[in-house]
Design a protein around this motif. Structure first.
Motif, PDB file in Angstrom:
ATOM      1  N   MET A 113      -2.103   0.204  -6.900  1.00 46.19           N
ATOM      2  CA  MET A 113      -1.501   0.939  -5.798  1.00 46.19           C
ATOM      3  C   MET A 113      -1.327   2.418  -6.153  1.00 46.19           C
ATOM      4  N   LEU A 114      -0.828   2.675  -7.369  1.00 46.58           N
ATOM      5  CA  LEU A 114      -0.610   4.058  -7.801  1.00 46.58           C
ATOM      6  C   LEU A 114      -1.937   4.770  -8.065  1.00 46.58           C
ATOM      7  N   LYS A 115      -2.910   4.036  -8.593  1.00 43.32           N
ATOM      8  CA  LYS A 115      -4.233   4.632  -8.845  1.00 43.32           C
ATOM      9  C   LYS A 115      -4.880   5.078  -7.536  1.00 43.32           C
ATOM     10  N   GLU A 116      -4.687   4.284  -6.478  1.00 44.52           N
ATOM     11  CA  GLU A 116      -5.323   4.579  -5.189  1.00 44.52           C
ATOM     12  C   GLU A 116      -4.500   5.517  -4.321  1.00 44.52           C
ATOM     13  N   LYS A 127       0.855  -1.185   0.000  1.00 39.50           N
ATOM     14  CA  LYS A 127       0.000   0.000   0.000  1.00 39.50           C
ATOM     15  C   LYS A 127       0.886   1.227   0.000  1.00 39.50           C
ATOM     16  N   LEU A 128       0.577   2.165  -0.863  1.00 40.84           N
ATOM     17  CA  LEU A 128       1.373   3.376  -0.991  1.00 40.84           C
ATOM     18  C   LEU A 128       0.570   4.570  -0.508  1.00 40.84           C
ATOM     19  N   GLY A 162       2.544  -6.157 -12.124  1.00 38.59           N
ATOM     20  CA  GLY A 162       2.082  -4.944 -12.797  1.00 38.59           C
ATOM     21  C   GLY A 162       0.693  -4.487 -12.385  1.00 38.59           C
ATOM     22  N   PRO A 163      -0.307  -5.382 -12.396  1.00 39.71           N
ATOM     23  CA  PRO A 163      -1.658  -4.962 -11.982  1.00 39.71           C
ATOM     24  C   PRO A 163      -1.706  -4.442 -10.554  1.00 39.71           C
ATOM     25  N   VAL A 164      -0.895  -5.051  -9.661  1.00 32.62           N
ATOM     26  CA  VAL A 164      -0.858  -4.608  -8.261  1.00 32.62           C
ATOM     27  C   VAL A 164      -0.265  -3.205  -8.168  1.00 32.62           C
TER      28      VAL A 164
END
Length: 516
Positions: free
Chosen positions: A474-477, A307-308, A468-470
């Motif tokens: 993470m970046l989208k959220e 989580k970022l 990649g999907p993860v």
């Protein structure tokens, strides 16, 4: 034909088996991609096939390569230092095939990469080219030799979208064998007809590989279905075993109680019970034999979970992050672009695209320098070249540890463990880690910093198709602002709110469908 027989690669430092008895046969027309998580040995396989000496300093190698009369060409992930110091002209002129090709042939090949004929004759040093231009130059020189086998280690790194589309055509149209490593899911989906999947299981103590003659989407769907089928069968078998064992224990305990209470005056009954117990124990041995074939719980290497960002990383919707007007963007006396305007407000996710050499990385560095001087925002910068920020001689733990506190180091190790680092890898110098593992160090640094602005140059370039999907999710959220450069079409589509193309006359906003 290219054949690999019983290849075993063992890491010399921690004696961990990276690849165990790996076998592969490829024929002309095969477009094979090697996938797997970071640090699983994908690049090492490519290097070994080309020249074992490339990995001799850190890998113990056993195995055989059969290539007969094939002519092998190798594209490394990073341009070797001795080549980087040469001028572009010297880089090409050292190849006999360069002089054997006529101007028309050279021009056509350069044009297919979106380059002018005079590119071959530049007196500019290779290490001053953009990342994408370096890849293009290397591919051009490889193709001049007329190879029958292409070994490509991350060919999609740093090249622009137009060149990515050419790379797809190159791989699909190549008459020989192509074996490549890539993290670009779109490229893999459009080109690969053989999937070679390298996995590290049981906390990286066991190596497994799968070779499948399917497209990437077919392979992933087949893998998912097989996993679910085996898992369900395993659950059913375990339930049946539990019911059987419970029934057996009731019989065993019943006979055991009867034997304990039988009278000495009833020898025939005691004999019958003893015979029955003998049968019950024989039944137990049969069950043990049957349990050897019980369906085992399936194993597969999971993608990383991370989580970022946190509450401190939130960017207020009305906050102006960037409002710049730049008259010129230059490198030395060379003007790359003019009249650049960029306005970013709130937690927007921005991506800048453009042809190689357009000045994207230069612009992003300028933005990073500008924003890092501000005190009203907290900025983290991930460069395209990790060496600009990482101390390669330090371990990941030492690099991330800013306090020296024991609890801090424990927390860092816990985080690295969540990112699939083994205890041994945490103690390796960063220079010995794969590109993806280095990228994870940056991700962790960003997460621990409470930054609310991330400036990212090709953030997904070193993450596996499985992770990649993860990473994109993470970046989208992420609750802060992201200003990035990327040629990853899935990242652009799934993460970015706005896309800007950098050209000679500045930045222009475009829609996703027009990025090519």
């Amino acid at each position: 034909m290219l054949q690999i027989k019983n290849l075993t690669l063992t890491h010399k430092k921690d004696l961990r088996i990276i690849i165990d008895k790996f076998n592969l046969v490829l024929n002309h027309g095969d477009k094979a991609v090697i996938i797997g998580e970071e640090g699983n040995g994908k690049s090492s396989i490519i290097k070994w096939i080309n020249d074992q000496e490339l990995i001799d300093d850190y890998m113990e190698c056993k195995g055989e390569k059969v290539s007969n009369d094939e002519k092998i060409a190798y594209l490394p992930q990073e341009l070797p230092q001795k080549e980087a110091e040469k001028t572009v002209y010297d880089y090409f002129s050292e190849k006999e095939a360069f002089w054997d090709s006529n101007p028309k042939e050279l021009g056509a090949l350069a044009a297919s990469f979106g380059l002018e004929m005079d590119f071959y004759y530049l007196d500019q040093k290779m290490n001053t080219l953009s990342g994408g231009e370096k890849v293009k130059a290397q591919l051009l020189r490889l193709l001049l030799d007329g190879p029958t086998v292409l070994l490509l280690d991350e060919p999609s790194n740093d090249i622009d979208i137009e060149t990515l589309e050419y790379l797809e055509k190159l791989i699909n149209g190549f008459g020989g064998i192509v074996l490549y490593v890539s993290h670009d899911e779109t490229l893999i989906e459009k080109t690969a007809n053989v999937i070679v999947h390298i996995e590290q299981l049981s906390r990286k103590t066991k190596s497994r590989y799968t070779v499948s003659r399917l497209t990437y989407k077919e392979y992933m769907e087949d893998r998912r279905k097989n996993f679910e089928k085996q898992l369900q069968q395993s659950v059913n078998d375990e339930k049946e075993k539990k019911r059987r064992d419970e029934k057996y224990m009731k019989i065993y305990q019943s006979v055991e109680r009867a034997m304990a209470s039988v009278s000495r005056q009833a020898p025939s009954e005691a004999k019958n019970l003893k015979d029955k117990m003998h049968s019950v124990k024989a039944m137990s041995k049969r069950y043990e034999k049957m349990d050897e074939n019980i369906t085992k719980r399936p194993e597969q290497e999971a993608a990383i979970y991370f989580k970022l960002g946190n509450e401190k990383s939130k960017m207020p919707a009305g906050k102006v992050v960037i409002d710049i007007e730049k008259e010129k963007l230059s490198i030395g006396e060379k003007v790359l672009s003019e009249n650049i305007k960029l306005y970013v407000r709130g937690p927007e996710k921005i991506c800048i695209i453009g042809k190689n050499g357009a000045g994207k990385t230069t612009l992003l560095k300028n933005i990073a320098e500008m924003l890092q001087n501000r005190t009203d925002i907290r900025v983290e910068y991930m460069p395209q070249n990790y060496e600009e920020k990482l101390n390669l001689e330090m371990t990941p733990v030492d690099y991330l540890d800013k306090s020296g506190d024991k609890e801090e180091r424990t927390r860092i190790k816990t985080y690295l463990g969540a990112l699939k680092y083994t205890t041994e890898e945490m103690e390796h110098p960063i220079k010995e880690l794969s590109g993806g593992q280095k990228a994870k160090v940056f991700l962790l640094k960003m997460s621990m910093s409470d930054a609310n602005v991330l400036i990212l140059d090709e953030p997904t370039r070193n993450f596996s198709p499985l992770s990649g999907p993860v990473i994109r999710k993470m970046l989208k959220e992420y609750p802060g602002t992201i200003i990035s450069i990327s040629h990853d079409r899935k990242y652009i589509e799934e993460v970015c709110d706005k896309i800007y193309r950098l050209e000679k006359n500045g930045l222009s906003e475009i829609v996703y469908g027009n990025i090519g």
